[in-house]
Scaffold this motif. Sequence first.
Motif, PDB file in Angstrom:
ATOM      1  N   LEU A 229       0.995  -1.243  -0.115  1.00 57.64           N
ATOM      2  CA  LEU A 229      -0.013   0.111   0.093  1.00 57.64           C
ATOM      3  C   LEU A 229       0.918   1.174  -0.013  1.00 57.64           C
ATOM      4  O   LEU A 229       1.875   1.429   0.859  1.00 57.64           O
ATOM      5  N   PHE A 230       0.515   2.095  -0.803  1.00 55.17           N
ATOM      6  CA  PHE A 230       1.171   3.436  -0.919  1.00 55.17           C
ATOM      7  C   PHE A 230       0.185   4.565  -0.993  1.00 55.17           C
ATOM      8  O   PHE A 230      -0.953   4.375  -1.410  1.00 55.17           O
ATOM      9  N   THR A 231       0.613   5.670  -0.158  1.00 51.57           N
ATOM     10  CA  THR A 231      -0.178   6.673   0.036  1.00 51.57           C
ATOM     11  C   THR A 231       0.283   7.978  -0.416  1.00 51.57           C
ATOM     12  O   THR A 231       1.677   8.138  -0.003  1.00 51.57           O
ATOM     13  N   PHE A 232      -0.154   8.671  -1.179  1.00 49.61           N
ATOM     14  CA  PHE A 232       0.479   9.965  -1.688  1.00 49.61           C
ATOM     15  C   PHE A 232      -0.415  11.283  -1.279  1.00 49.61           C
ATOM     16  O   PHE A 232      -1.784  11.040  -1.265  1.00 49.61           O
ATOM     17  N   ASP A 233       0.354  12.144  -0.968  1.00 50.37           N
ATOM     18  CA  ASP A 233      -0.380  13.431  -0.573  1.00 50.37           C
ATOM     19  C   ASP A 233      -0.517  14.262  -2.220  1.00 50.37           C
ATOM     20  O   ASP A 233       0.510  14.230  -2.989  1.00 50.37           O
ATOM     21  N   LEU A 234      -1.589  14.989  -1.994  1.00 50.82           N
ATOM     22  CA  LEU A 234      -2.092  15.783  -3.318  1.00 50.82           C
ATOM     23  C   LEU A 234      -2.367  17.031  -2.894  1.00 50.82           C
ATOM     24  O   LEU A 234      -3.620  17.105  -2.058  1.00 50.82           O
ATOM     25  N   GLN A 235      -1.846  18.327  -3.594  1.00 42.53           N
ATOM     26  CA  GLN A 235      -2.405  19.482  -3.273  1.00 42.53           C
ATOM     27  C   GLN A 235      -3.606  19.881  -4.751  1.00 42.53           C
ATOM     28  O   GLN A 235      -2.694  19.876  -5.798  1.00 42.53           O
ATOM     29  N   THR A 236      -4.781  19.964  -4.572  1.00 47.57           N
ATOM     30  CA  THR A 236      -5.347  20.214  -5.816  1.00 47.57           C
ATOM     31  C   THR A 236      -5.533  21.945  -6.038  1.00 47.57           C
ATOM     32  O   THR A 236      -5.306  22.574  -5.309  1.00 47.57           O
ATOM     33  N   PRO A 237      -5.375  22.205  -7.225  1.00 47.16           N
ATOM     34  CA  PRO A 237      -5.067  23.638  -7.723  1.00 47.16           C
ATOM     35  C   PRO A 237      -6.209  24.534  -7.596  1.00 47.16           C
ATOM     36  O   PRO A 237      -6.172  25.625  -7.617  1.00 47.16           O
TER      37      PRO A 237
ATOM     38  N   ALA B  27       0.607   5.848  -9.937  1.00 46.76           N
ATOM     39  CA  ALA B  27       0.355   4.666  -9.918  1.00 46.76           C
ATOM     40  C   ALA B  27       1.633   3.806 -10.421  1.00 46.76           C
ATOM     41  O   ALA B  27       2.067   2.741 -10.178  1.00 46.76           O
ATOM     42  N   ALA B  28       2.175   4.289 -11.681  1.00 47.99           N
ATOM     43  CA  ALA B  28       3.190   3.830 -12.134  1.00 47.99           C
ATOM     44  C   ALA B  28       4.339   3.602 -11.132  1.00 47.99           C
ATOM     45  O   ALA B  28       5.096   2.561 -11.093  1.00 47.99           O
ATOM     46  N   ARG B  29       4.744   4.677 -10.444  1.00 48.38           N
ATOM     47  CA  ARG B  29       5.705   4.712  -9.190  1.00 48.38           C
ATOM     48  C   ARG B  29       5.421   3.593  -8.323  1.00 48.38           C
ATOM     49  O   ARG B  29       6.357   2.867  -7.938  1.00 48.38           O
ATOM     50  N   ALA B  30       4.163   3.370  -7.989  1.00 45.01           N
ATOM     51  CA  ALA B  30       3.818   2.620  -6.949  1.00 45.01           C
ATOM     52  C   ALA B  30       4.022   1.056  -7.801  1.00 45.01           C
ATOM     53  O   ALA B  30       4.713   0.299  -6.698  1.00 45.01           O
ATOM     54  N   VAL B  31       3.945   0.657  -8.440  1.00 48.26           N
ATOM     55  CA  VAL B  31       4.235  -0.512  -9.302  1.00 48.26           C
ATOM     56  C   VAL B  31       5.466  -0.681  -9.386  1.00 48.26           C
ATOM     57  O   VAL B  31       6.039  -2.084  -8.969  1.00 48.26           O
ATOM     58  N   GLN B  32       6.318   0.214  -9.798  1.00 50.40           N
ATOM     59  CA  GLN B  32       7.859   0.070  -9.775  1.00 50.40           C
ATOM     60  C   GLN B  32       8.387  -0.085  -8.416  1.00 50.40           C
ATOM     61  O   GLN B  32       9.237  -1.206  -8.388  1.00 50.40           O
ATOM     62  N   GLU B  33       8.125   0.638  -7.592  1.00 56.53           N
ATOM     63  CA  GLU B  33       8.549   0.378  -6.153  1.00 56.53           C
ATOM     64  C   GLU B  33       8.028  -0.903  -5.534  1.00 56.53           C
ATOM     65  O   GLU B  33       8.893  -1.357  -4.674  1.00 56.53           O
ATOM     66  N   ALA B  34       6.965  -1.186  -5.886  1.00 57.32           N
ATOM     67  CA  ALA B  34       6.568  -2.604  -5.305  1.00 57.32           C
ATOM     68  C   ALA B  34       7.140  -3.712  -5.732  1.00 57.32           C
ATOM     69  O   ALA B  34       7.296  -5.000  -5.378  1.00 57.32           O
TER      70      ALA B  34
ATOM     71  N   MET C 111     -18.496   9.456 -10.611  1.00 57.46           N
ATOM     72  CA  MET C 111     -17.141   9.123 -10.990  1.00 57.46           C
ATOM     73  C   MET C 111     -16.665   8.020 -10.495  1.00 57.46           C
ATOM     74  O   MET C 111     -15.834   7.213 -11.000  1.00 57.46           O
ATOM     75  N   GLY C 112     -16.954   7.662  -9.043  1.00 57.33           N
ATOM     76  CA  GLY C 112     -16.333   6.582  -8.418  1.00 57.33           C
ATOM     77  C   GLY C 112     -15.213   7.002  -7.578  1.00 57.33           C
ATOM     78  O   GLY C 112     -14.578   8.006  -7.828  1.00 57.33           O
ATOM     79  N   SER C 113     -14.886   6.096  -6.403  1.00 57.01           N
ATOM     80  CA  SER C 113     -13.801   6.256  -5.489  1.00 57.01           C
ATOM     81  C   SER C 113     -12.678   5.424  -5.869  1.00 57.01           C
ATOM     82  O   SER C 113     -11.585   5.637  -5.253  1.00 57.01           O
ATOM     83  N   SER C 114     -12.806   4.570  -6.831  1.00 51.36           N
ATOM     84  CA  SER C 114     -11.675   3.669  -7.138  1.00 51.36           C
ATOM     85  C   SER C 114     -11.619   3.195  -8.561  1.00 51.36           C
ATOM     86  O   SER C 114     -12.551   3.121  -9.301  1.00 51.36           O
ATOM     87  N   LYS C 115     -10.498   2.825  -8.836  1.00 51.21           N
ATOM     88  CA  LYS C 115     -10.289   2.339 -10.327  1.00 51.21           C
ATOM     89  C   LYS C 115      -8.909   1.133 -10.215  1.00 51.21           C
ATOM     90  O   LYS C 115      -8.187   1.409  -9.603  1.00 51.21           O
ATOM     91  N   THR C 116      -9.247   0.101 -10.845  1.00 50.15           N
ATOM     92  CA  THR C 116      -8.259  -0.944 -10.945  1.00 50.15           C
ATOM     93  C   THR C 116      -7.669  -0.987 -12.215  1.00 50.15           C
ATOM     94  O   THR C 116      -8.713  -1.191 -13.336  1.00 50.15           O
ATOM     95  N   VAL C 117      -6.246  -1.110 -12.322  1.00 53.83           N
ATOM     96  CA  VAL C 117      -5.817  -1.207 -13.680  1.00 53.83           C
ATOM     97  C   VAL C 117      -4.758  -2.609 -13.526  1.00 53.83           C
ATOM     98  O   VAL C 117      -4.133  -3.003 -12.451  1.00 53.83           O
TER      99      VAL C 117
ATOM    100  N   VAL D 192      -4.274  10.094  -1.932  1.00 56.37           N
ATOM    101  CA  VAL D 192      -4.515   8.945  -2.776  1.00 56.37           C
ATOM    102  C   VAL D 192      -3.789   7.747  -2.074  1.00 56.37           C
ATOM    103  O   VAL D 192      -2.556   7.647  -1.900  1.00 56.37           O
ATOM    104  N   HIS D 193      -4.684   6.560  -2.152  1.00 56.06           N
ATOM    105  CA  HIS D 193      -4.124   5.267  -1.756  1.00 56.06           C
ATOM    106  C   HIS D 193      -4.183   4.484  -3.088  1.00 56.06           C
ATOM    107  O   HIS D 193      -4.738   4.354  -3.727  1.00 56.06           O
ATOM    108  N   ILE D 194      -2.663   3.866  -3.050  1.00 55.90           N
ATOM    109  CA  ILE D 194      -2.625   2.862  -4.317  1.00 55.90           C
ATOM    110  C   ILE D 194      -2.186   1.717  -3.667  1.00 55.90           C
ATOM    111  O   ILE D 194      -0.937   1.555  -3.061  1.00 55.90           O
ATOM    112  N   LYS D 195      -3.008   0.561  -3.991  1.00 54.14           N
ATOM    113  CA  LYS D 195      -2.584  -0.795  -3.799  1.00 54.14           C
ATOM    114  C   LYS D 195      -2.033  -1.526  -4.793  1.00 54.14           C
ATOM    115  O   LYS D 195      -2.722  -1.745  -5.679  1.00 54.14           O
TER     116      LYS D 195
END
Length: 131
Positions: free
Chosen positions: A2-10, A22-29, A90-96, A124-127
């Motif tokens: 599980l990865f958690t990222f902070d995001l400041q929306t504009p 998401a790509a970073r989480a996949v690479q780090e995992a 829109m929904g709260s999650s997407k799986t790739v 943003v949580h990325i599993k």
Amino acid sequence: MLFTFDLQTPSKEAMVDITHLAARAVQEAGVKEGLCMVYVPHTTAGVTINENADPDVAADILAALARIVPVGGYRHGEGNSPAHIKTSLMGSSKTVIVHNGNLVLGTWQGIYFCEFDGPRRRKVHIKVWQG
């Protein structure tokens, strides 16, 4: 993992490309084959997958949602009911799918954090699962 990222929306409403997170989480995992789920733990922000080549697409999506979910006429006292409704749409999650260590996205696809009640500090949580 599980990865958690902070995001400041504009801004009040925005679609922020988070494909790189998401790509970073996949690479780090270190996952070569599996799944990557992007989850937004907020009731006034969501996630979607759509075109990331032309920024007008994101602007068009926000404009269409504004027409579908007009301002005013809601009972919720905070005044942000349109944001709650847009998030539900829109929904709260997407799986790739992850294949060969990469996200399986179409040529023009990107993963977007959808802000509807900003600007705010968001998470943003990325599993990522090996499968």
